[in-house]
Structures are given as C-alpha cells and as structure tokens.
Design an enzyme around this catalytic site. Structure first.
Site, short mmCIF file in Angstrom:
data_model
loop_
_atom_site.label_atom_id
_atom_site.label_comp_id
_atom_site.label_asym_id
_atom_site.label_seq_id
_atom_site.Cartn_x
_atom_site.Cartn_y
_atom_site.Cartn_z
N GLU A 146 26.63 -17.23 -23.59
CA GLU A 146 26.38 -16.24 -22.54
C GLU A 146 27.52 -15.22 -22.45
O GLU A 146 27.29 -14.02 -22.34
CB GLU A 146 26.18 -16.95 -21.20
CG GLU A 146 25.95 -15.97 -20.07
CD GLU A 146 25.08 -16.51 -18.95
OE1 GLU A 146 24.10 -17.23 -19.22
OE2 GLU A 146 25.37 -16.18 -17.79
N ASP A 158 25.75 -21.97 -13.67
CA ASP A 158 24.34 -22.10 -14.01
C ASP A 158 24.11 -23.17 -15.09
O ASP A 158 23.23 -24.03 -14.96
CB ASP A 158 23.79 -20.76 -14.52
CG ASP A 158 24.16 -19.61 -13.59
OD1 ASP A 158 24.42 -19.88 -12.40
OD2 ASP A 158 24.19 -18.46 -14.05
C1 GLA Z 1 25.80 -15.90 -11.46
C2 GLA Z 1 26.73 -16.44 -12.53
C3 GLA Z 1 27.42 -17.71 -12.06
C4 GLA Z 1 28.05 -17.53 -10.68
C5 GLA Z 1 27.08 -16.88 -9.71
C6 GLA Z 1 27.72 -16.52 -8.40
O1 GLA Z 1 24.74 -16.79 -11.26
O2 GLA Z 1 26.01 -16.70 -13.70
O3 GLA Z 1 28.38 -18.12 -13.03
O4 GLA Z 1 29.26 -16.82 -10.78
O5 GLA Z 1 26.52 -15.70 -10.26
O6 GLA Z 1 28.04 -17.68 -7.71
#
Ligand code: GLA
Length: 364
Positions: A146, A158
């Site tokens: 990613e 995530d």
């Molecule tokens: C996105 C990013 C995560 C995190 C959230 C905010 O989902 O992918 O890594 O930083 O934003 O909490």
C-alpha cells in the site's frame, strides 16, 4: 493448475482515528462485506489481475509488480506479490480474479481487503499455513504494497484489522509495541446495533490531505523532541507554537485516551459512555484534525437527533463513511432521518450498510 481462493473483509474503526501512524491505539472491527481473490498459478512468470468491479485488467510479469511499475487499481493487488517476493517468498506467475462487495472509496478499507485477500490466496497457493505469525507477516507485506507500490502513506490500521481480528470481536491495537487484544462487543445484548452510512463523497488517501496530516504530526514530534505523539501529554501540546500543530497533536493525545476509555466502557457495558466517547472523537476529528466534511457532520448530527447513542466518522475522513450505535428498533428511523437530512441539504443520497463484527481474512 493449482488454484487458491482468499477472502478478506473490510473494516470500520470504532474509535482511534489517525492514531496508528502516531504509535497510538485503535479499536477497529471487521464488517460483513468482503473481497474474494481467486489466484491460479501459471507455469511462466506472467501476472494478470482482473476485477468484476474495476475497469482495466492489468497484465505484466512478476518483475513488473513493484514501485513505479504497476499502475491503477491493480497496484494494491500485484503490489502484494512484489512485497511477498521482497520478503523472500518464491512465487509462481499467477492470474488473479477479484470480486468484491466492499464499497470502493467509502473509507471501509476496500484497498486493504484487496491486498489481504491476495496475500491470503498466495499463502494458500504456496502451501503456507495461516498461523498468527504468518498473518503478521502478511500484514507487513500488505502495508508495504500500500505505501510503496500504491503510494498511500497509511498507518497499518486497516491491514491489521482485517488480518488479525478474531471472529465476532473488535481488535484493540497498540501501534507502539504492535500488540493486539480481542475485545468482545456485546452491544447486541443491550438491544443496540452498529450501522454504517456511506456518504458517497469520494475519499482517497493518495491525494495529499492524509499525507499533510502525517507531516503535521511529524513536525509536532520534532518540535517536542519526543519519539512519537504517543509519548506526548496535553502540557506538551501547549508547548507547540503553531496553533495548527497544537490542534493536530491535541487530537492524537486525546484520541488515544478515548480509545482506552472506550475499552473500559465496553467492558462495563456502559454504552452511553461509549456513545459519548464516539461523539467526542468526531468533534476532535472535525475541529482539531480537520478531516471531516459537511456530509459526515450531517450524518453524525442527524443520527444523534434520531436516537443514536453515539456516532462518528470512521476511517481516514475527507468523505467516506460514518458509524452510529443505535437502539435496534430505531435503525430504520435513523436511516430515514439521515436520508431526509441529505435531501434537505441538497447532498446526493447516502448508502446504508451493516456493520460487524464479522471475521478476519481467510482461505475459502
Ligand atoms: C486510513 C488509513 C489508516 C488510518 C486511518 C485513520 O484508513 O488507511 O492507516 O490512518 O485512515 O485512522
């Protein structure tokens, strides 16, 4: 020819937003929408990726799956092959077929679902057992795909959520030491349901706003001379000279506290307190971190007026989805109220989704 099928859910984050890349605390849960990847091994080094929900299929070779080579949606899929090979895996060429029910660009981790479904499918293809240790290795590979291949400088929430959650539970993640703990979420016993509202305002993590927030946090850490904002106190925040950096750091410091308090509230089945913490998190993200948007604010305000116990934006922000914890018999009333508010504001119609917890990524 051998074939392996991996499936990965999306996630919502109950609380703990923009804390992951600050060595902080998060409490995500998996949702009942998933991406399925069928990986069929080839006897050459070619790679193809096609998706029923995406435009152009991608084709290349194992050697062209890395940074600067893959392009478009497929970077999230084939970037995982690059990251696994970087980690020493020997992979065959492969055809990847993708199908997904995770809404795209809705802040529900469609990207992580794609990466992690590919990772699990590849583990199956090369006969690696999905142990806890392997799941952590897959988290690392998906994070590299990613950030380094797709160019989204995200923080790992995530991929950890979708690969490491236990079935039916939330996952408390401490990004300072990498530890995780399952947190049962028995709000159903109290007659509550968690619902998701996708504002359908498009959300991307590669267009600058997300990276700018990270840069603000890094600047604050540098000024304070700390290892990370996890180590900062509100007194430290007051020492920052730039009001914007103060606000960003205040969000992170207070949000970490709210995650810890939320776990205490959940374990005491104190749903009113959990709702209050969700609400405070939203206000902090809106006013201090400045990652909300009018549509998210309307969902949250309307859900609360219509009887939700708590509501907040979830995920990176700048659009995407909000969650609300509502008395189950009020679910339809909350959804109708949000629809009516969107009409009154002249916003495009939102999409109503169900929340979890469901279960982690797995082989099918
Ligand atoms: C996105 C990013 C995560 C995190 C959230 C905010 O989902 O992918 O890594 O930083 O934003 O909490």
């Amino acid at each position: 020819m051998s074939t392996s099928v991996g499936r990965s859910p999306g996630r919502v984050n109950l609380i703990g937003e923009h804390t992951d890349y600050n060595d902080g605390l998060c409490l995500p849960l998996t949702i009942p929408y998933a991406t399925t990847v069928t990986a069929t091994a080839r006897d050459d080094d070619r790679v193809s990726a096609r998706s029923s929900g995406q435009g152009e299929p991608w084709s290349g070779t194992l050697a062209t799956t890395g940074p600067g080579q893959a392009e478009g949606w497929a970077t999230y899929a084939v970037g995982v092959l690059w990251a696994l090979r970087e980690a020493g895996w020997e992979l065959p060429g492969v055809d990847l077929e993708v199908e997904s029910t995770v809404p795209m660009g809705a802040g529900l981790s469609s990207s992580a679902a794609l990466e992690c479904a590919v990772a699990v499918a590849m583990a199956g293809l090369v006969d690696r057992e999905l142990t806890d240790e392997l799941r952590h290795e897959l988290v690392a590979a998906c994070r590299r795909a990613e950030s380094e291949v797709a160019g989204a400088p995200t923080g790992g929430l995530d991929q950890s959520a979708v690969l490491l959650s236990a079935p039916g539970a939330g996952l408390l993640i401490d990004f300072e030491d990498g530890s995780t703990r399952d947190v049962a979420l028995p709000w159903g016993d109290a007659g509550l349901t968690l619902v998701v509202v996708d504002t359908q305002v498009s959300h991307t993590l590669t267009d600058g706003g997300y990276g700018a927030r990270r840069a603000d946090c890094e600047a604050a850490v540098e000024q304070l001379g700390l290892s990370s904002l996890r180590r900062a106190t509100l007194a430290d925040v007051d020492r920052l000279d730039d009001p914007r950096l103060q606000a960003r750091a205040r969000h992170v410091v207070t949000e970490n506290g709210r995650v810890a308090d939320a776990v205490t509230a959940i374990e005491a089945a104190d749903w009113a307190e959990l709702g209050r913490l969700m609400q405070a998190s939203h206000v902090s993200l809106r006013d201090d971190y400045e990652v909300s948007c009018p549509e998210l604010d309307v969902v949250v305000a309307t859900a609360l007026e219509a009887g939700a116990v708590g509501a907040r934006m979830t995920g990176g922000g700048f659009g995407g989805s909000a969650i609300a914890l509502v008395p189950s018999e009020r679910t339809q009333a909350v959804r109708r109220a949000v629809d009516a508010a969107f009409v009154a504001e002249g916003f495009a119609a939102p999409r109503h989704l169900d929340a979890g917890p469901s279960g982690p990524a797995h082989l099918v």
